[in-house]
Structures are given as C-alpha cells and as structure tokens.
Write a protein that holds these residues in place. Structure first.
Motif, short mmCIF file in Angstrom:
data_model
loop_
_atom_site.label_atom_id
_atom_site.label_comp_id
_atom_site.label_asym_id
_atom_site.label_seq_id
_atom_site.Cartn_x
_atom_site.Cartn_y
_atom_site.Cartn_z
N ARG A 16 34.29 23.84 35.00
CA ARG A 16 33.37 22.78 34.45
C ARG A 16 33.03 22.05 35.77
N ALA A 17 34.00 21.85 37.00
CA ALA A 17 33.76 21.28 37.74
C ALA A 17 32.83 22.05 38.85
N LEU A 21 29.13 21.08 40.24
CA LEU A 21 28.94 20.90 41.50
C LEU A 21 27.53 21.80 41.85
N ALA A 22 27.39 22.83 41.12
CA ALA A 22 26.12 23.74 41.31
C ALA A 22 24.97 22.98 40.89
N MET A 23 25.27 22.36 39.78
CA MET A 23 24.18 21.53 39.28
C MET A 23 23.57 20.59 40.26
N TYR A 24 24.45 19.88 41.12
CA TYR A 24 24.20 18.95 42.01
C TYR A 24 23.38 19.70 42.97
N ALA A 25 23.86 20.87 43.53
CA ALA A 25 23.45 21.49 44.78
C ALA A 25 21.76 22.15 44.36
N GLU A 26 21.83 22.41 42.88
CA GLU A 26 20.70 22.89 42.59
C GLU A 26 19.53 21.87 42.34
N GLN A 41 38.68 29.55 39.96
CA GLN A 41 37.95 29.15 39.10
C GLN A 41 36.62 28.19 39.47
N LEU A 42 37.08 27.41 40.31
CA LEU A 42 35.97 26.66 40.78
C LEU A 42 35.00 27.16 41.78
N LEU A 43 35.54 27.80 42.88
CA LEU A 43 34.71 28.88 43.61
C LEU A 43 34.00 29.85 42.73
N LEU A 44 34.56 30.64 41.71
CA LEU A 44 33.85 31.52 41.12
C LEU A 44 32.61 31.05 40.29
N ALA A 45 32.99 29.73 39.66
CA ALA A 45 31.71 29.34 38.97
C ALA A 45 30.39 28.68 39.73
N ALA A 47 30.01 30.32 42.72
CA ALA A 47 29.40 31.37 43.37
C ALA A 47 28.29 32.34 42.17
N ARG A 48 28.98 32.27 41.06
CA ARG A 48 28.11 32.91 40.01
C ARG A 48 26.94 32.06 39.74
N ARG A 49 26.98 30.82 40.03
CA ARG A 49 25.62 29.99 39.46
C ARG A 49 24.74 29.92 40.73
N CYS A 50 25.36 29.88 41.99
CA CYS A 50 24.48 29.60 43.10
C CYS A 50 24.03 31.08 43.75
N GLY A 51 24.76 31.83 43.83
CA GLY A 51 24.56 33.38 44.30
C GLY A 51 24.46 32.95 45.81
#
Length: 96
Positions: A16-17, A21-26, A41-45, A47-51
């Motif tokens: 979730r974190a 963070l991905a939403m913030y970057a997006e 899990q934080l890094l995987l989330a 990476a999956r979201r940001c590519g």
C-alpha cells in the motif's frame, strides 16, 4: 527524499505504501528513496505501477564493500533484484 520507509512497515502495509508513493510520482512529483531489499513489497508495488518509464533502480551494493554475510548470501540479493526488474518490465507493458 525518503530513507527506508519499509523499515517501519510490516508486509501488510508495504504494498500500500508503494502504491501511495507511485500515485504521488504519477501526479508529477519526483521521489528519491533508499530502501532495503527485504520482502521488497514496497519496491515491487512501485515497479509494477511505474514501470521503467517512471522508475529507475540503482543498486547501492555496487557502491560499497559488502560484508562477509552479504557476500555469502549475494544470491538472495540477485533474486530480489531480478523480481524488481521483472516488475519494472511489467509496468512498462501496462503503459503500451
């Protein structure tokens, strides 16, 4: 700038974190973060979201001398890095 946010999170909150963070970057912000390779899990989330277009992974292990334990268990680090690299590729595919 964020230093090891996963250090205070259990595995249930790491993903979730990462999504947060991905939403913030997006939304146009840049995030610079250091993180330990644990369950990742934080890094995987992230990476999956940001590519690859939205995230760059820098291996800090290349910058310092590893301890004897880290050298003996280097395969664990490589396995974690490979999983993150695959997630980065998956994120890129989602953008196409």
């Amino acid at each position: 700038m964020i230093d090891t946010p996963e250090g205070s999170l259990d595995i249930a909150y790491e993903k979730r974190a990462g999504d947060m963070l991905a939403m913030y970057a997006e939304s146009g912000h840049q995030v610079v973060m250091t993180a330990n390779l644990n369950s990742s899990q934080l890094l995987l989330a992230l990476a999956r979201r940001c590519g690859r277009l939205g995230m760059r992974l820098c291996k800090m292990m290349d910058w310092a001398e590893l301890s004897a334990v880290q050298r003996e268990e280097e395969e664990l680090f490589e396995t974690a890095y490979e999983a993150i690299e695959k997630a980065l590729d998956g994120g890129l595919q989602q953008l196409k």
